[in-house]
Enzyme design. Sequence first.
Site, short mmCIF file in Angstrom:
data_model
loop_
_atom_site.label_atom_id
_atom_site.label_comp_id
_atom_site.label_asym_id
_atom_site.label_seq_id
_atom_site.Cartn_x
_atom_site.Cartn_y
_atom_site.Cartn_z
N ARG A 1 0.84 -1.20 0.00
CA ARG A 1 0.00 0.00 0.00
C ARG A 1 0.87 1.25 0.00
NH1 ARG A 1 -3.64 -1.58 5.28
NH2 ARG A 1 -4.59 -3.51 4.48
N ASP B 1 0.28 5.49 0.97
CA ASP B 1 -0.68 6.41 1.57
C ASP B 1 -1.08 7.51 0.59
OD1 ASP B 1 -0.71 5.06 3.99
OD2 ASP B 1 0.87 6.30 4.87
N ARG C 1 8.06 7.86 6.57
CA ARG C 1 7.78 9.26 6.90
C ARG C 1 8.10 9.56 8.37
NH1 ARG C 1 1.78 9.80 5.03
NH2 ARG C 1 1.99 11.89 5.92
#
Length: 248
Positions: free
Chosen positions: A49, A51, A194
């Site tokens: 995945r 974001d 991040r």
Amino acid sequence: MRYFFEISYNGTAYHGWQNQANAVGVQEVVESALSKIFRTKIEIVGSGRTDAGVHCAQQFFHADLDKEIDEPTWLIKLNSLLPKDIAIRTIRPVKAEAHARYDAFERSYEYKITRVKDPLLIGQAYYFFKSLDVANMNRAAALLVGEHDFECFSKVKTDVNHFICTVKKVHWNQKGDLLVLNITANRFLRGMVRAIVGTLLDVGCGKISLEDFNGILKGKDRKKAGMNVPPEGLYLTSVKYHKKIFLN
């Protein structure tokens, strides 16, 4: 027959990869295009995945099709249906049991920071103007190499069974006005890159020491780590598989 599709996309307009009830993800757009071409409902499984707002230079997904396809012809057909910010690069047949997510053994990301205000990099890099000690940031980054519990850098609400990842390499590189983090691991947790970048920026600004950074890593507490930097600077750059799963 199962196929692996190599895909790249600009994530600005999308709420990440995965299908969502009230937002448009990349997966939904691709499944729609494939279903139109093959005139039947096609579901795909991605290698992972991303974001909302995160970009992708290389990702893979697999799909099961009821007939053999000729790559050049179907690449043109599929790309003509997809929007300008999504592109299919290759289509390759794989073994029936091959899995885009579980067979991937290595993934790499970049995080781009612009050191000067640049309107042309809006949505492509994070503007961070404070003075940074890049050498110290690299000393801290080196502490991440190897097998560790990365719970302190993971989103709190996640469905993983464990937080163990093996980071193979991580390093900051200065490219003109761009400061780029390159990181490679066997797997990544949600929000991991991040959060790592945000915490390394705290090291670079002198907000925390190398000892503090090491303590955060070992402490497994997300509240002690730095901020999640904005998604626009993050790029999934590479996903690797063993050659044995491909049929050609």
